[in-house]
Design a protein around this motif. Structure first.
Motif, PDB file in Angstrom:
ATOM      1  N   GLY A  19       1.933   6.850  -6.660  1.00  0.00           N
ATOM      2  CA  GLY A  19       0.752   7.406  -7.302  1.00  0.00           C
ATOM      3  C   GLY A  19       0.208   6.539  -8.413  1.00  0.00           C
ATOM      4  N   GLU A  20       0.426   5.227  -8.298  1.00  0.00           N
ATOM      5  CA  GLU A  20      -0.072   4.295  -9.305  1.00  0.00           C
ATOM      6  C   GLU A  20      -0.157   2.902  -8.691  1.00  0.00           C
ATOM      7  N   PRO A  21      -0.980   2.036  -9.266  1.00  0.00           N
ATOM      8  CA  PRO A  21      -1.075   0.670  -8.720  1.00  0.00           C
ATOM      9  C   PRO A  21       0.162  -0.154  -9.028  1.00  0.00           C
ATOM     10  N   VAL A  22       0.464  -1.076  -8.139  1.00  0.00           N
ATOM     11  CA  VAL A  22       1.539  -2.036  -8.379  1.00  0.00           C
ATOM     12  C   VAL A  22       1.130  -2.930  -9.547  1.00  0.00           C
ATOM     13  N   ALA A  23       2.030  -3.062 -10.522  1.00  0.00           N
ATOM     14  CA  ALA A  23       1.697  -3.822 -11.728  1.00  0.00           C
ATOM     15  C   ALA A  23       1.757  -5.323 -11.489  1.00  0.00           C
ATOM     16  N   THR A  24       2.730  -5.761 -10.725  1.00  0.00           N
ATOM     17  CA  THR A  24       2.863  -7.177 -10.402  1.00  0.00           C
ATOM     18  C   THR A  24       3.757  -7.298  -9.177  1.00  0.00           C
ATOM     19  N   VAL A  25       3.695  -8.448  -8.517  1.00  0.00           N
ATOM     20  CA  VAL A  25       4.513  -8.699  -7.337  1.00  0.00           C
ATOM     21  C   VAL A  25       5.410  -9.900  -7.626  1.00  0.00           C
ATOM     22  N   GLY A  26       6.700  -9.716  -7.445  1.00  0.00           N
ATOM     23  CA  GLY A  26       7.659 -10.799  -7.623  1.00  0.00           C
ATOM     24  C   GLY A  26       8.419 -11.042  -6.330  1.00  0.00           C
ATOM     25  N   THR A  27       9.552 -11.695  -6.446  1.00  0.00           N
ATOM     26  CA  THR A  27      10.404 -11.976  -5.291  1.00  0.00           C
ATOM     27  C   THR A  27      11.786 -11.390  -5.548  1.00  0.00           C
ATOM     28  N   ASP A  28      12.255 -10.557  -4.627  1.00  0.00           N
ATOM     29  CA  ASP A  28      13.557  -9.924  -4.781  1.00  0.00           C
ATOM     30  C   ASP A  28      14.675 -10.920  -4.460  1.00  0.00           C
ATOM     31  N   GLY A  29      15.908 -10.519  -4.713  1.00  0.00           N
ATOM     32  CA  GLY A  29      17.038 -11.400  -4.471  1.00  0.00           C
ATOM     33  C   GLY A  29      17.186 -11.806  -3.020  1.00  0.00           C
ATOM     34  N   CYS A  30      16.714 -10.955  -2.107  1.00  0.00           N
ATOM     35  CA  CYS A  30      16.803 -11.254  -0.680  1.00  0.00           C
ATOM     36  C   CYS A  30      15.640 -12.103  -0.195  1.00  0.00           C
ATOM     37  N   GLY A  31      14.647 -12.348  -1.078  1.00  0.00           N
ATOM     38  CA  GLY A  31      13.490 -13.150  -0.706  1.00  0.00           C
ATOM     39  C   GLY A  31      12.256 -12.345  -0.378  1.00  0.00           C
ATOM     40  N   ALA A  32      12.384 -11.018  -0.245  1.00  0.00           N
ATOM     41  CA  ALA A  32      11.231 -10.173   0.095  1.00  0.00           C
ATOM     42  C   ALA A  32      10.353  -9.945  -1.127  1.00  0.00           C
ATOM     43  N   PRO A  33       9.059  -9.713  -0.912  1.00  0.00           N
ATOM     44  CA  PRO A  33       8.198  -9.356  -2.038  1.00  0.00           C
ATOM     45  C   PRO A  33       8.699  -8.084  -2.721  1.00  0.00           C
ATOM     46  N   LEU A  34       8.557  -8.043  -4.031  1.00  0.00           N
ATOM     47  CA  LEU A  34       9.070  -6.957  -4.848  1.00  0.00           C
ATOM     48  C   LEU A  34       7.942  -6.426  -5.719  1.00  0.00           C
ATOM     49  N   MET A  35       7.634  -5.130  -5.586  1.00  0.00           N
ATOM     50  CA  MET A  35       6.516  -4.521  -6.281  1.00  0.00           C
ATOM     51  C   MET A  35       6.978  -3.783  -7.528  1.00  0.00           C
ATOM     52  N   ALA A  36       6.401  -4.127  -8.668  1.00  0.00           N
ATOM     53  CA  ALA A  36       6.745  -3.472  -9.922  1.00  0.00           C
ATOM     54  C   ALA A  36       5.918  -2.208 -10.111  1.00  0.00           C
ATOM     55  N   ASP A  92       0.830  -1.209   0.000  1.00  0.00           N
ATOM     56  CA  ASP A  92       0.000   0.000   0.000  1.00  0.00           C
ATOM     57  C   ASP A  92       0.865   1.259   0.000  1.00  0.00           C
ATOM     58  N   GLY A  93       2.002   1.204   0.712  1.00  0.00           N
ATOM     59  CA  GLY A  93       2.889   2.354   0.757  1.00  0.00           C
ATOM     60  C   GLY A  93       3.547   2.644  -0.578  1.00  0.00           C
ATOM     61  N   VAL A  94       3.920   1.598  -1.304  1.00  0.00           N
ATOM     62  CA  VAL A  94       4.502   1.774  -2.633  1.00  0.00           C
ATOM     63  C   VAL A  94       3.487   2.438  -3.555  1.00  0.00           C
ATOM     64  N   GLU A  95       2.263   1.948  -3.540  1.00  0.00           N
ATOM     65  CA  GLU A  95       1.230   2.522  -4.407  1.00  0.00           C
ATOM     66  C   GLU A  95       0.957   3.984  -4.067  1.00  0.00           C
ATOM     67  N   ALA A  96       0.904   4.290  -2.776  1.00  0.00           N
ATOM     68  CA  ALA A  96       0.610   5.659  -2.365  1.00  0.00           C
ATOM     69  C   ALA A  96       1.734   6.613  -2.768  1.00  0.00           C
ATOM     70  N   ALA A  97       2.972   6.199  -2.565  1.00  0.00           N
ATOM     71  CA  ALA A  97       4.101   7.067  -2.884  1.00  0.00           C
ATOM     72  C   ALA A  97       4.278   7.239  -4.385  1.00  0.00           C
TER      73      ALA A  97
END
Length: 329
Positions: free
Chosen positions: A176-193, A169-174
């Motif tokens: 100003g657009e919806p997250v296009a997709t969610v992947g997995t970063d190199g550290c294992g955390a969710p990654l928002m496009a 939600d914070g990524v989208e708010a900052a």
């Protein structure tokens, strides 16, 4: 039916002995102080994975979860640290302060990100470790937020976890657009496009946020303690230390975002992920924003070597040279 293929513009050329031996293509966006797009190269509206350029938004989420971090600790929560001793010491302290241990981290064991630190680390007989991984500060903060709220700590990297929903939600708010997709970063955390334009907008949001808000607290901590965000030999540190009010964060696969205190901002991604192109492209983009000086020259220096010497000398452009800008794609 045919589909037109958009070829990204060349952002940097690899010049050896006066001969252009390669190109790095990508997309770049520059925002004016009012947030409007001042320059767009390539397709900055297309979604990309910002990789570690997302970390300021992730750090803001742990503050929204109630974790009271400040100073070096908050900067480290937004870091891709180099694995220097002061980084590793503070990660261990942060874990201990919340009754956690390095075994609780779900970062993959790794060597220090900085090459000099990695050589020293290996020479001392040490092996890959979860704390040494460059995202361990972020993970320590995430685990501390879970401990504070009584949230499950074994699933803190699940996209459906309450903490990761706050990040989303914070990524989208900052941005100003919806997250296009969610992947997995190199550290294992969710990654928002998000788009590069959204990424630049997010950094602009952080520097212009009201004092005391999570976004502004993160921006202020990063700018006050840049060596904890990166390391003593890293461009993000140099830039935030030497240009007042600048917020800067790189990401893997050659992503970079920067915001100036007046709201001007930029973001770019080199398509082939070549980190060697980051400095020259960043320096060129900063100059387009009117930022120059010794630190920009230092960031933009990317010499190519032949026989341990700069090939042909500076006069023959033995370097990675940024291209692009107004009137050239």
């Amino acid at each position: 039916m045919t589909t037109d293929t958009v070829i990204p513009p060349v952002l940097a050329e690899v010049v050896r002995s006066g001969f252009v031996e390669g190109h790095h293509r990508g997309s770049l966006v520059v925002l004016a102080a009012d947030g409007s797009v001042e320059l767009a190269l390539g397709d900055p509206a297309a979604p990309v994975f910002p990789r570690s350029s997302n970390k300021p938004m992730q750090a803001a989420a742990v503050l929204r979860a109630g974790l009271d971090l400040s100073g070096e600790r908050l900067a480290l929560a937004a870091a891709s640290h180099s694995g220097e001793g002061f980084h590793l010491d503070l990660v261990r302290k942060m874990l201990a302060e919340y009754g956690l241990t390095p075994d609780d981290l779900q970062t993959p064991p790794d060597l220090p990100l900085d090459a000099v630190e990695a050589e020293t680390y290996l020479a001392a007989g040490q092996v890959r470790d979860r704390v040494t991984m460059n995202c361990s500060g972020k993970h320590a903060a995430m685990l501390a937020a879970c401990r504070l709220n009584g949230w499950d700590e074994t699933s803190y990297l699940d996209p459906a976890h309450p903490l990761q929903r706050l990040v989303h939600d914070g990524v989208e708010a900052a941005a100003g657009e919806p997250v296009a997709t969610v992947g997995t970063d190199g550290c294992g955390a969710p990654l928002m496009a998000i788009s590069l334009t959204g990424l630049a907008r997010a950094f602009r949001t952080f520097v212009l946020a009201e004092p005391g808000t999570p976004e502004r607290r993160v921006a202020d901590a990063m700018r006050a303690h840049p060596e904890y965000v990166a390391g003593t030999r890293r461009p993000d540190t140099w830039l935030m230390r030497e240009v007042p009010g600048v917020l800067s964060k790189m990401g893997a696969e050659a992503v970079q975002a920067v915001a100036l205190p007046d709201g001007r901002a930029l973001a770019f991604k080199v398509d082939d992920g070549a980190a060697r192109a980051l400095g020259p492209v960043l320096a060129r983009a900063l100059r387009l924003l009117g930022v120059d000086g010794p630190v920009v020259e230092r960031i933009g220096s990317a010499p190519l070597l032949g026989g341990a010497e700069r090939v042909g000398g500076p006069a023959r452009q033995a370097e990675i040279r940024a291209t692009g800008g107004p009137g050239r794609a």
